[in-house]
Design an enzyme around this catalytic site. Sequence first.
Site, mmCIF file in Angstrom:
data_model
loop_
_atom_site.group_PDB
_atom_site.id
_atom_site.type_symbol
_atom_site.label_atom_id
_atom_site.label_comp_id
_atom_site.label_asym_id
_atom_site.label_seq_id
_atom_site.Cartn_x
_atom_site.Cartn_y
_atom_site.Cartn_z
ATOM 1 N N ASP A 1 0.824 -1.218 0.000
ATOM 2 C CA ASP A 1 0.000 0.000 0.000
ATOM 3 C C ASP A 1 0.858 1.270 0.000
ATOM 4 O O ASP A 1 2.022 1.252 0.404
ATOM 5 C CB ASP A 1 -0.871 0.050 1.263
ATOM 6 N N HIS B 1 3.853 -2.288 3.058
ATOM 7 C CA HIS B 1 3.826 -0.924 2.493
ATOM 8 C C HIS B 1 5.117 -0.616 1.735
ATOM 9 O O HIS B 1 6.203 -0.875 2.237
ATOM 10 C CB HIS B 1 3.664 0.112 3.609
HETATM 11 ZN ZN LIG Z 1 -2.538 3.328 3.217
#
Ligand SMILES: [Zn+2]
Length: 239
Positions: free
Chosen positions: A51, A195
Amino acid sequence: MLLIALASLAVAGLVVGFWLWWACAVPTSQFFGPALIRGPQEGKPIALTFDDGPASPFTEQILAILRAERVPATFFLCGKSVEGNPDLVRRIVAEGHAVGNHTYSHPLLPLRSRRRIAAEIDRAQDVIEKVVGYRPRIFRPPYGARWFGLVPTLRERGMHMVMWSATGYDWKKDAPGIVAATLQELKPGAVILLHDGRETRPAGQVDRSGTVQALPDIIAAARRRGYEFVPLEDFLPSS
Ligand SMILES: [Zn+2]
């Protein structure tokens, strides 16, 4: 009597507060409508997702590891970061990975109007389409936080909401901690959240070196346990 009434009110407030937090923010909650949390379990497939990117140089480093290990992944992109790194987004797609929508500016969606939520999704769709030539079919809400209006908005656009079932907590742990946390939550059909960026912060304000360092160990350990990395697409209903 008043005291009892006040105490009951406080307890009711706590219960409602806890419930609202659960409904909005706990990844496995389905209160705000259907979401993909985990895929089928036969054959021990797992899917890797990243992400908040793209964010240089971490996205490039992650792509290099994925290429070397022949692992497919899905990147939930923020529109704003896509505008700053169009070449990197093209590279993600050219290397065979999927892209999803993670809003334009990474706001917390709870308490926002349906119109504002739709605008965040549409703006990201427009930006991503301009770069890769198609509109993603998958969406992940910022911070995993959902709200009224989100699911109908996605449904209107033929999009699926994707949450996760395992995470390395890479926003707060170092590399060994990320590996351990991911493996602890790993089950057949797991959707793994990591991430490659941080919200929509520009390069220089992002450090995902821990995630980059952890990734080869996560891949190796998962494979030793018999898991197979598959595209997230495999976990979605076909149509
Ligand atoms: Zn996010």
